[in-house]
Design a protein around this motif. Structure first.
Motif, mmCIF file in Angstrom:
data_model
loop_
_atom_site.group_PDB
_atom_site.id
_atom_site.type_symbol
_atom_site.label_atom_id
_atom_site.label_comp_id
_atom_site.label_asym_id
_atom_site.label_seq_id
_atom_site.Cartn_x
_atom_site.Cartn_y
_atom_site.Cartn_z
ATOM 1 N N MET A 258 0.890 -1.199 -0.117
ATOM 2 C CA MET A 258 -0.098 0.002 0.090
ATOM 3 C C MET A 258 0.788 1.420 0.007
ATOM 4 N N TYR B 246 2.315 5.080 0.326
ATOM 5 C CA TYR B 246 2.098 6.109 1.729
ATOM 6 C C TYR B 246 1.413 7.240 1.157
ATOM 7 N N VAL B 247 0.967 7.880 2.217
ATOM 8 C CA VAL B 247 0.035 9.040 2.117
ATOM 9 C C VAL B 247 0.731 10.195 3.012
ATOM 10 N N SER C 222 -0.509 13.446 5.049
ATOM 11 C CA SER C 222 -1.536 14.213 5.894
ATOM 12 C C SER C 222 -1.535 15.760 5.393
ATOM 13 N N SER D 130 1.882 15.668 -2.272
ATOM 14 C CA SER D 130 1.165 14.354 -2.326
ATOM 15 C C SER D 130 2.054 13.071 -3.027
ATOM 16 N N PRO E 169 0.180 7.095 -5.736
ATOM 17 C CA PRO E 169 0.297 5.726 -5.313
ATOM 18 C C PRO E 169 0.663 4.687 -6.384
ATOM 19 N N CYS F 181 4.621 4.987 -6.103
ATOM 20 C CA CYS F 181 5.181 4.772 -4.709
ATOM 21 C C CYS F 181 5.284 3.168 -4.572
ATOM 22 N N ASP G 261 6.581 1.767 -1.487
ATOM 23 C CA ASP G 261 6.259 1.433 -0.196
ATOM 24 C C ASP G 261 7.409 1.160 0.463
ATOM 25 N N GLY H 90 -0.706 4.178 3.621
ATOM 26 C CA GLY H 90 -2.075 4.444 3.477
ATOM 27 C C GLY H 90 -2.586 3.082 3.838
ATOM 28 N N GLU H 91 -4.152 3.250 3.569
ATOM 29 C CA GLU H 91 -4.879 2.009 3.955
ATOM 30 C C GLU H 91 -5.811 1.672 2.700
#
Length: 56
Positions: A1, A3-4, A6, A31, A34, A37, A39, A55-56
């Motif tokens: 997944m 990363y994000v 915030s 930003s 995805p 990325c 991970d 991220g989820e």
């Protein structure tokens, strides 16, 4: 997944040079693409505000 980043991001630029895949884009708040990325978590390790997480 991927990363994000915030809303705690202060756009300091620390993470951009650390990203091995070039997945981070500049802006008022940075930003992470995805699809680019890999991970690895390097960005989260260097973020001074703790604004980057998996991220989820």
């Amino acid at each position: 997944m991927a990363y994000v980043i915030s809303e705690d991001c202060v756009a300091c630029g620390t993470c951009i040079d650390e990203c091995p895949s070039g997945a981070i884009s500049e802006g008022d708040r940075y930003s992470i693409d995805p699809n680019s990325c890999v991970d690895c978590g390097t960005c989260a390790d260097v973020c001074p505000t703790g604004a980057i997480a998996p991220g989820e």
